[in-house]
Scaffold this motif. Structure first.
Motif, mmCIF file in Angstrom:
data_model
loop_
_atom_site.group_PDB
_atom_site.id
_atom_site.type_symbol
_atom_site.label_atom_id
_atom_site.label_comp_id
_atom_site.label_asym_id
_atom_site.label_seq_id
_atom_site.Cartn_x
_atom_site.Cartn_y
_atom_site.Cartn_z
ATOM 1 N N PHE A 163 0.851 -1.184 0.000
ATOM 2 C CA PHE A 163 0.000 0.000 0.000
ATOM 3 C C PHE A 163 0.889 1.236 0.000
ATOM 4 C CE2 PHE A 163 1.141 -0.338 4.406
ATOM 5 C CZ PHE A 163 1.091 0.952 4.908
ATOM 6 N N HIS A 164 0.362 2.341 -0.483
ATOM 7 C CA HIS A 164 1.133 3.579 -0.536
ATOM 8 C C HIS A 164 0.745 4.472 0.633
ATOM 9 C CE1 HIS A 164 3.507 6.752 -2.483
ATOM 10 N NE2 HIS A 164 2.563 7.578 -2.032
ATOM 11 N N CYS A 165 1.731 4.863 1.424
ATOM 12 C CA CYS A 165 1.506 5.806 2.526
ATOM 13 C C CYS A 165 1.831 7.206 2.006
ATOM 14 C CB CYS A 165 2.394 5.463 3.726
ATOM 15 S SG CYS A 165 2.253 6.650 5.089
ATOM 16 N N TYR A 166 0.831 8.066 1.949
ATOM 17 C CA TYR A 166 1.018 9.385 1.345
ATOM 18 C C TYR A 166 1.792 10.326 2.263
ATOM 19 C CZ TYR A 166 -1.841 8.077 -2.590
ATOM 20 O OH TYR A 166 -2.308 7.459 -3.727
ATOM 21 N N LYS A 167 1.818 10.059 3.559
ATOM 22 C CA LYS A 167 2.618 10.897 4.453
ATOM 23 C C LYS A 167 4.093 10.534 4.329
ATOM 24 C CE LYS A 167 3.203 12.476 9.199
ATOM 25 N NZ LYS A 167 2.702 12.431 10.598
ATOM 26 N N CYS A 168 4.386 9.233 4.337
ATOM 27 C CA CYS A 168 5.774 8.783 4.177
ATOM 28 C C CYS A 168 6.239 8.973 2.732
ATOM 29 C CB CYS A 168 5.908 7.319 4.573
ATOM 30 S SG CYS A 168 5.598 6.990 6.328
ATOM 31 N N GLY A 169 5.281 8.970 1.789
ATOM 32 C CA GLY A 169 5.621 9.164 0.387
ATOM 33 C C GLY A 169 6.216 7.950 -0.264
ATOM 34 N N CYS A 170 5.832 6.734 0.197
ATOM 35 C CA CYS A 170 6.389 5.519 -0.375
ATOM 36 C C CYS A 170 5.451 4.340 -0.135
ATOM 37 C CB CYS A 170 7.763 5.225 0.223
ATOM 38 S SG CYS A 170 7.759 5.096 2.015
ATOM 39 N N CYS A 171 5.803 3.206 -0.724
ATOM 40 C CA CYS A 171 5.008 1.983 -0.579
ATOM 41 C C CYS A 171 5.556 1.120 0.552
ATOM 42 C CB CYS A 171 5.020 1.176 -1.870
ATOM 43 S SG CYS A 171 4.063 1.918 -3.205
ATOM 44 N N TYR A 172 4.630 0.561 1.340
ATOM 45 C CA TYR A 172 4.985 -0.334 2.435
ATOM 46 C C TYR A 172 4.290 -1.676 2.255
ATOM 47 C CZ TYR A 172 6.899 3.517 5.247
ATOM 48 O OH TYR A 172 7.653 4.561 5.708
ATOM 49 N N SER A 173 4.848 -2.692 2.876
ATOM 50 C CA SER A 173 4.202 -3.997 2.916
ATOM 51 C C SER A 173 2.890 -3.890 3.686
ATOM 52 C CB SER A 173 5.125 -5.012 3.601
ATOM 53 O OG SER A 173 4.406 -6.183 3.941
ATOM 54 N N ASN A 174 1.894 -4.660 3.265
ATOM 55 C CA ASN A 174 0.605 -4.669 3.963
ATOM 56 C C ASN A 174 0.751 -5.063 5.433
ATOM 57 O OD1 ASN A 174 -0.896 -3.853 1.748
ATOM 58 N ND2 ASN A 174 -1.274 -5.939 1.043
#
Length: 308
Positions: A163-174
């Protein structure tokens, strides 16, 4: 099966239809091709040379013309490695802007053309995976490539797994969806160990319990050298409770001289961020507020595996 009408054929299917008609001594206007046989022939053309071309980075059936220097390379990584080589004059070193690629060269027929998935001359598919935004071609779809609109680039690992975290600005594992600590632009900086820009790194990246990011291989190298603190904020990168227990044993076995037994000092804990007044000891000062609780910390987990 219905009759296949020429006006309904795609350009590459039309060329195949015309070629088969001109080569056959028995071809006439009444000859009917089944849709199934036509699909088989078309598939054979599209898949010609599959996994037989490419470079160290990609299996693909095309090369690219770099818009920055007008030279031809197998892929943008090949360009960047060649143009950032230590033997290249520093003022001439540069990276290829992936989104600005306009021309590709078919590896089978050598036709140069605008960026598209199917060659306009021989009809071959130049990449099973094709991203028009990133101008990316790749025949090895086992990587589970996908384009992330938030990141603006293609990544691997499967869209359903990240999923993409818009605060971190990157994709993370679910696995980290509801537990990762958000840090503004967490991936938009260099690895604190090797200094490679993490957002566009092709190597696995890990998020630390503090929220900072680092290459997985760099974290392993730190641990191999008994370094267990985040290089950026000095917080522990793993469960250190066993280490603290050994410190407690060492402190108990090393009594301080009478002059220092009641000496108090103020400390600031790197892990919990709280200050406290504790008894001074030459071995270590123990934070009175910090208690390691596994459920309150995020285990180091995989970010979006790699960038393409």
């Amino acid at each position: 099966m219905g009759e296949v009408h020429i006006e309904n054929l795609a350009p590459q299917e039309f060329r195949l239809f015309h070629h088969m008609g001109s080569c056959s001594q028995h071809f006439n206007e009444d000859h009917i091709f089944s849709e199934e046989s036509m699909n088989v022939e078309t598939s054979e053309i599209l898949d010609k040379g599959l996994m037989e071309y490419g470079c160290l980075h990609y299996r693909r059936r095309c090369r690219i013309r770099a818009p920055c220097c007008n030279e031809i390379f197998d892929c943008r990584h090949c360009h960047n490695e060649a143009k950032n080589n230590i033997n290249v004059d520093q003022k001439h070193r540069h990276d290829l802007p992936r989104h600005e690629i306009k021309q590709v060269i078919c590896s089978l027929c050598g036709t140069e053309q605008e960026v598209q998935q199917v060659c306009i001359n021989c009809g071959v598919c130049m990449g099973k995976y094709f991203c028009e935004t990133c101008k990316l071609f790749d025949d090895d779809t086992s990587k589970k490539q996908y384009h992330c609109g938030g990141c603006g680039i293609c990544r691997i690992g499967g869209l359903e797994n990240f999923f993409h975290c818009y605060k971190c600005g990157c994709c993370y594992s679910n696995l980290l969806k509801n537990s990762h600590p958000c840090i503004e632009g967490a991936m938009h900086h260099d690895c604190p160990v090797c200094f490679e820009f993490l957002f566009e790194s092709r190597y696995d990246v890990t998020v630390l319990p503090c929220g900072h990011t680092i290459h997985k291989s760099c974290l392993k190298e730190m641990r191999d050298h008994y370094q267990y603190a985040c290089p950026l904020c000095s917080k522990s990168v793993c469960d250190m409770s066993k280490v603290w227990e050994k410190f407690d044993m060492e402190i108990a076995a090393t009594p301080m001289p009478e002059h220092y037994q009641n000496k108090m000092v103020r400390i600031l804990c790197n892990d919990c961020g709280k200050s406290s007044e504790v008894q001074f000891h030459v071995v270590a000062q123990k934070c009175l507020n910090y208690v390691y609780r596994e459920k309150e910390r995020v285990a180091a987990g995989m970010l979006c595996r790699k960038v393409l």
